[in-house]
Design a protein around this motif. Structure first.
Motif, short mmCIF file in Angstrom:
data_model
loop_
_atom_site.label_atom_id
_atom_site.label_comp_id
_atom_site.label_asym_id
_atom_site.label_seq_id
_atom_site.Cartn_x
_atom_site.Cartn_y
_atom_site.Cartn_z
N PRO A 1 -9.75 0.83 0.87
CA PRO A 1 -9.16 2.27 1.32
C PRO A 1 -10.00 3.25 1.75
CG PRO A 1 -8.79 1.76 -1.11
CD PRO A 1 -9.38 0.37 -0.49
N TYR B 1 -3.85 0.65 -2.85
CA TYR B 1 -3.90 -0.57 -2.34
C TYR B 1 -3.65 -1.76 -3.36
CZ TYR B 1 -5.11 -4.72 1.04
OH TYR B 1 -4.90 -5.77 1.74
N VAL C 1 0.74 -1.16 -0.06
CA VAL C 1 -0.14 -0.06 -0.23
C VAL C 1 0.93 1.13 0.09
CG1 VAL C 1 -0.35 -0.04 2.45
CG2 VAL C 1 -1.75 1.29 1.09
N ILE D 1 -4.77 6.72 -1.18
CA ILE D 1 -4.16 5.33 -0.65
C ILE D 1 -4.35 4.65 -2.20
CG2 ILE D 1 -4.90 3.11 0.63
CD1 ILE D 1 -5.92 4.93 2.65
N LEU E 1 -7.83 -2.17 5.53
CA LEU E 1 -7.61 -2.19 4.13
C LEU E 1 -8.16 -3.52 3.40
CD1 LEU E 1 -4.26 -0.36 3.62
CD2 LEU E 1 -6.60 0.46 2.92
#
Length: 260
Positions: A228, A253, A198, A251, A223
């Motif tokens: 996110p 991910y 991430v 974010i 997550l």
């Protein structure tokens, strides 16, 4: 991915994007009054740098991440060096986080106050940050607190702090000098050891540091289970509870790393 501006109606100065084998996050930074140094603005700088990085990651997969970041900084600087005061200490800059998967390994890079967190099925997560900006800023906090905001002394202290950007003994960000990329924090890990990766802007990572409301294992669990957006929602609630000025929160991910 999720990227949310600090508040409705405000331009988001973060950028994130991905290719099948790489992800990029750029957290733009600006200083009040910087509009006079660059007619394009912080959001333009962050988005242009992020797009350049993604292109270079696709076109030159064999180059090191610092080399690619240096080239991206050069490309963006060349676009506006003739119209903007790119060397001014308060002109737009950015923190950067990058990851790339190749030949069974994951390479990552952090420059500035972004975060890379690597989740592992066995063992605690591997978290990479660049603490130099925070460390340098903290040394100025006592003198800033003792000075009157807006006074000549206060402005002198601020100018001295800003002058330590991209200087030995100071802190490093993406701006106009490609040599800053050589100061990035980098690492490599086998994807066989990882379950997810991430990238977080500091506006998203603040749920762990400095708020300290959760640890990285718990944040990565959010997550994994809820995505996110759920973590950004936690950040927004924490900002409200702490009466902290909201920041752009971004974010990326990544779960399919090509491992077994």
């Amino acid at each position: 991915m999720v990227s949310v501006a600090a508040r409705p109606g405000r331009v988001n100065e973060d950028f994130t994007g991905a290719t099948p084998t790489a992800a990029v996050l750029v957290d733009g930074a600006g200083i009040p009054g910087a509009e006079s140094t660059c007619r394009h603005g912080v959001a333009w700088y962050a988005h242009t740098l992020g797009g350049s990085l993604l292109s270079l990651l696709s076109l030159t997969p064999g180059s090191s991440l610092p080399a690619l970041l240096a080239e991206a900084i050069t490309q963006v600087t060349d676009v506006h060096r003739h119209t903007c005061d790119v060397t001014n200490p308060i002109s737009p800059s950015a923190a950067v986080a990058v990851l790339r998967v190749s030949d069974g390994d994951l390479d990552h890079l952090v420059l500035g106050d972004a975060v890379v967190a690597l989740d592992r099925p066995a063992g605690p997560p591997i978290v990479t940050t660049d603490p130099r900006e925070l460390s340098v800023s903290r040394t100025y906090e006592p003198t800033l607190a003792a000075a009157t905001p807006g006074s000549d002394e206060y402005n002198r202290i601020l100018a001295d702090l800003r002058a330590r950007r991209n200087q030995p003994g100071g802190f490093w960000v993406a701006k106009d000098d490609p040599r800053a990329a050589d100061e990035a924090v980098t690492g490599r890990h086998s994807v066989s050891e990882l379950s997810a990766a991430v990238l977080l802007s500091n506006g998203a990572g603040r749920i762990v540091d400095p708020f300290g409301l959760t640890g990285w294992p718990q944040a990565l669990a959010v997550l994994a289970s809820n995505g996110p957006a759920a973590l950004v929602d936690q950040v927004r609630r924490a900002e409200a509870e702490h009466a902290t000025r909201p920041d752009d929160a971004t974010i990326a991910y990544c779960t399919d790393l090509g491992g077994p």
